[in-house]
Structure formats: structure tokens, C-alpha cells
Design a protein around this motif. Structure first.
Motif, mmCIF file in Angstrom:
data_model
loop_
_atom_site.group_PDB
_atom_site.id
_atom_site.type_symbol
_atom_site.label_atom_id
_atom_site.label_comp_id
_atom_site.label_asym_id
_atom_site.label_seq_id
_atom_site.Cartn_x
_atom_site.Cartn_y
_atom_site.Cartn_z
ATOM 1 N N MET A 1 1.173 -1.122 -0.445
ATOM 2 C CA MET A 1 -0.471 -0.036 -0.017
ATOM 3 C C MET A 1 0.783 1.182 -0.208
ATOM 4 N N THR A 2 0.697 2.609 -0.725
ATOM 5 C CA THR A 2 1.268 3.316 -0.858
ATOM 6 C C THR A 2 0.512 4.487 0.380
ATOM 7 N N LEU A 3 1.288 5.003 0.656
ATOM 8 C CA LEU A 3 1.599 5.726 1.682
ATOM 9 C C LEU A 3 1.374 7.244 1.445
ATOM 10 N N SER A 4 0.114 8.155 1.454
ATOM 11 C CA SER A 4 0.186 10.080 1.309
ATOM 12 C C SER A 4 1.186 10.329 2.460
ATOM 13 N N ASP A 5 1.984 11.024 1.416
ATOM 14 C CA ASP A 5 2.882 12.227 2.104
ATOM 15 C C ASP A 5 2.277 12.045 3.478
ATOM 16 N N ALA A 6 1.092 12.567 3.496
ATOM 17 C CA ALA A 6 0.718 12.876 4.970
ATOM 18 C C ALA A 6 0.498 11.802 6.255
ATOM 19 N N GLU A 7 -0.026 10.815 6.085
ATOM 20 C CA GLU A 7 0.426 9.569 6.360
ATOM 21 C C GLU A 7 1.926 8.994 6.740
ATOM 22 N N LEU A 8 3.258 9.178 5.718
ATOM 23 C CA LEU A 8 3.970 8.762 5.991
ATOM 24 C C LEU A 8 4.838 10.298 6.992
ATOM 25 N N GLY A 9 4.710 11.219 6.453
ATOM 26 C CA GLY A 9 5.433 11.744 7.320
ATOM 27 C C GLY A 9 4.765 11.364 8.886
ATOM 28 N N THR A 10 3.424 11.663 9.048
ATOM 29 C CA THR A 10 3.380 10.942 10.883
ATOM 30 C C THR A 10 4.302 9.646 11.236
ATOM 31 N N MET A 11 4.417 8.417 10.012
ATOM 32 C CA MET A 11 4.479 7.402 10.018
ATOM 33 C C MET A 11 6.879 7.862 10.390
ATOM 34 N N LEU A 49 13.785 4.717 6.095
ATOM 35 C CA LEU A 49 12.453 4.673 5.641
ATOM 36 C C LEU A 49 11.940 5.810 4.294
ATOM 37 N N LEU A 50 12.759 6.783 4.768
ATOM 38 C CA LEU A 50 12.703 7.640 2.651
ATOM 39 C C LEU A 50 13.368 7.195 1.733
ATOM 40 N N ALA A 51 14.223 6.172 1.919
ATOM 41 C CA ALA A 51 14.905 5.421 0.199
ATOM 42 C C ALA A 51 13.669 4.673 0.872
ATOM 43 N N GLU A 52 12.993 4.328 1.510
ATOM 44 C CA GLU A 52 12.037 2.989 0.920
ATOM 45 C C GLU A 52 10.968 3.863 0.679
ATOM 46 N N HIS A 53 10.666 4.465 1.071
ATOM 47 C CA HIS A 53 8.986 4.600 0.759
ATOM 48 C C HIS A 53 8.819 5.862 -0.708
ATOM 49 N N ARG A 54 10.232 6.875 -0.854
ATOM 50 C CA ARG A 54 10.581 8.226 -1.673
ATOM 51 C C ARG A 54 11.587 8.641 -2.172
ATOM 52 N N PRO A 55 12.215 7.356 -3.136
ATOM 53 C CA PRO A 55 13.166 7.360 -2.800
ATOM 54 C C PRO A 55 14.054 8.012 -4.077
ATOM 55 N N ASP A 56 12.512 8.796 -5.123
ATOM 56 C CA ASP A 56 13.209 9.308 -5.805
ATOM 57 C C ASP A 56 13.147 11.162 -5.184
ATOM 58 N N ARG A 70 19.457 18.991 -3.719
ATOM 59 C CA ARG A 70 17.849 18.850 -3.298
ATOM 60 C C ARG A 70 17.535 20.170 -4.410
ATOM 61 N N LEU A 71 18.364 21.123 -4.646
ATOM 62 C CA LEU A 71 18.251 22.983 -5.428
ATOM 63 C C LEU A 71 17.390 22.488 -6.586
ATOM 64 N N ILE A 72 17.168 21.407 -6.893
ATOM 65 C CA ILE A 72 16.655 21.557 -8.199
ATOM 66 C C ILE A 72 15.883 20.889 -8.571
ATOM 67 N N ALA A 73 15.396 19.404 -6.894
ATOM 68 C CA ALA A 73 14.276 19.130 -6.831
ATOM 69 C C ALA A 73 13.387 19.446 -6.986
ATOM 70 N N SER A 74 11.754 18.924 -6.938
ATOM 71 C CA SER A 74 10.649 19.349 -6.830
ATOM 72 C C SER A 74 10.125 18.779 -5.671
ATOM 73 N N ARG A 75 10.839 18.056 -4.767
ATOM 74 C CA ARG A 75 10.043 17.401 -3.473
ATOM 75 C C ARG A 75 11.438 17.544 -2.526
ATOM 76 N N VAL A 76 11.438 17.930 -1.658
ATOM 77 C CA VAL A 76 12.920 18.002 -0.942
ATOM 78 C C VAL A 76 11.986 17.464 0.934
ATOM 79 N N TRP A 77 11.787 16.531 0.971
ATOM 80 C CA TRP A 77 12.120 16.759 3.317
ATOM 81 C C TRP A 77 13.301 17.191 3.267
ATOM 82 N N ILE A 78 12.709 18.148 4.929
ATOM 83 C CA ILE A 78 13.758 18.605 5.680
ATOM 84 C C ILE A 78 13.254 18.204 6.931
#
Length: 251
Positions: A1-11, A49-56, A70-78
Motif C-alpha cells: 500500500m502506498t502511503l500518502s505524504d501526510a501518512e508518511l510524515g506521521t509514520m 524509511l525515506l529511501a524505501e517510500h520516497r526514493p526519488d 535538492r536545489l533542482i528537485a521539486s520535492r525535498v524532505w526537510i
């Protein structure tokens, strides 16, 4: 099951918090060595966990080497795997785990875990900041160990009570939870210190800005972001005016 970003953030925030509690209970370490072990353990959990769920996606973390990618990425986890290492190492409860997502120019998600309270605040579902009790004194969150010079002018302008707390995430979250009415900092922080709790504060309807009133911007080439104001919107004009009258504009 793919987690939403909100679900992943909490996890993510919860998993790192649980690992930090395990390190505290089981490592047998104390003081600075406990803090170092906690930083490393929480970083390991979040990175895996980020490598597993959001590898890109790109990542900016206090505990990892920065990458210009990260400066040219459209999505960055801080992330801040352990915000309040000192408090954690002293056995206190006022420390946190920060997980934020920046997308194409702005924060879109923030999750803040306060593990000793078994609490995760997520910007996707946080409640509006509670209303103040009529006649109650204003409360200003302040560092328990290193209050910045700007604290006193702001306290005086608000005629506020000072409420000492540990990590930045706990202080900002306290405004969102209605435990205090404002938090003002000047003098040194980085993006990971505030990204996640700022996302939560915005979702709770609070004012957030730099001390000169300009926006808080994230995923900059230089992650140094030294000052901020988080408060109930009606207090922002008084706080920003007090800051302007008592500083030369430098953080």
C-alpha cells in the motif's frame, strides 16, 4: 500500500521518536554520548524509511551531508531527526522530531513528534489554535537556557509572562496547541529547526514570518534561517513593531 505524504510524515516522525525513546531506555548512555547516539539512530531510521517510500525525493537533514541536488528537485524532505538534543540527553520531555515536505517553492506538509507525550502533530489534520481565555495573561515561549536578546522587548510590549521550554519544535508547537501565545527567536537556527513546526503552525491559522515580517522561505542554497515569529495573528502587529523598535534589522 502506498502511503500518502501526510501518512508518511506521521509514520516517519513517530518511528524516529520511538527509536529515540528506545535509545534512551536501552543504550545505557548519558549526557552528550546519549545525545550523539540519539541523533545518529533517528537519522538512520528516517533515511531508511525515506529511501524505501520516497526514493526519488531529495532530503535536507541536520544529520546528513547536504547535496546541491535538492536545489533542482521539486520535492525535498526537510528533517531534524532530534530537535533538542540537549533536552533529550538530560532526560527532559521538551524535544521533538521534525519531518517537513517542501514542494516547488513552499512547505506543503509538516509533522512534529513529541515522543515523551506520545504525540504527533501533522499539518494535514491539526486543529485551529485554541482561542485565548478572556483576561488571561499573554504567554511568550522562551528558551530555558539561551533566551535571545529580543525576548525582553517583545515581553514588555505584550506585558507577557515568559514560559521556558526546550526545543524550537516544542515552542512552535506550543503556540499551535494554545499553551503559549507567541514564540520569537533571533540569533541562529537552520531550516530543519523550523520547517516542520512552521508548516503545522500555518495550518493551525497562526502568523509565521521572519522578525522583519518577511516570509520564511525554505530549500535555500544556504539553509541558515536565523530568526522567526510565530504567534496568534492579532498579536503580530505589536510583536513586529516591538522588534523593529528595538533592533537594527539584523538577526
Amino acid at each position: 500500500m502506498t502511503l500518502s505524504d501526510a501518512e508518511l510524515g506521521t509514520m516517519l516522525a513517530r518511528a524516529a521518536g520511538e527509536e529515540l525513546l528506545r535509545v534512551r531506555w536501552e543504550s545505557g548512555l548519558e549526557g552528550k554520548e546519549l545525545g550523539k547516539a540519539g541523533d545518529a539512530a533517528a537519522q538512520s531510521v528516517l533515511a531508511a524509511l525515506l529511501a524505501e517510500h520516497r526514493p526519488d525525493d531529495a532530503v535536507l537533514s541536520e544529520e546528513a551531508k547536504d547535496s546541491p541536488a535538492r536545489l533542482i528537485a521539486s520535492r525535498v524532505w526537510i528533517i531534524d531527526p532530534l530537535d533538542g538534543t540537549r533536552e533529550f540527553s538530560e532526560g527532559r520531555a521538551d524535544w521533538a522530531v521534525h519531518v517537513a515536505l517542501w514542494e516547488s517553492g513552499d512547505l506543503t506538509l509538516g509533522a512534529v513528534a513529541i515522543p515523551d507525550e506520545e504525540l504527533v502533530l501533522n499539518s494535514a489534520e491539526v486543529a485551529p489554535a485554541p482561542e485565548r481565555t478572556d483576561g488571561a495573561p499573554l504567554r511568550l515561549a522562551v528558551s530555558r537556557s539561551r533566551p535571545p536578546a529580543i525576548t525582553e522587548p517583545v515581553r514588555a510590549a505584550l506585558d507577557a509572562e515568559l514560559v521556558p521550554m526546550g526545543s524550537a519544535g516544542v515552542k512552535i508547537s506550543a503556540v499551535a496547541r494554545g499553551q503559549v501565545d507567541a514564540y520569537v527567536h533571533a540569533g541562529g537556527q537552520y531550516e530543519w529547526d523550523s520547517a516542520a513546526p512552521i508548516a503545522v503552525a500555518r495550518a493551525a491559522g497562526l502568523h509565521t514570518s521572519r522578525i522583519d515580517g518577511s516570509p520564511l522561505l525554505y530549500n535555500d542554497a544556504d539553509p541558515y534561517l536565523p530568526d522567526l515569529v510565530v504567534c496568534r495573528p492579532d498579536l503580530a502587529p505589536r510583536i513586529l513593531a516591538a522588534i523593529a523598535e528595538n533592533t537594527d534589522g539584523d538577526s
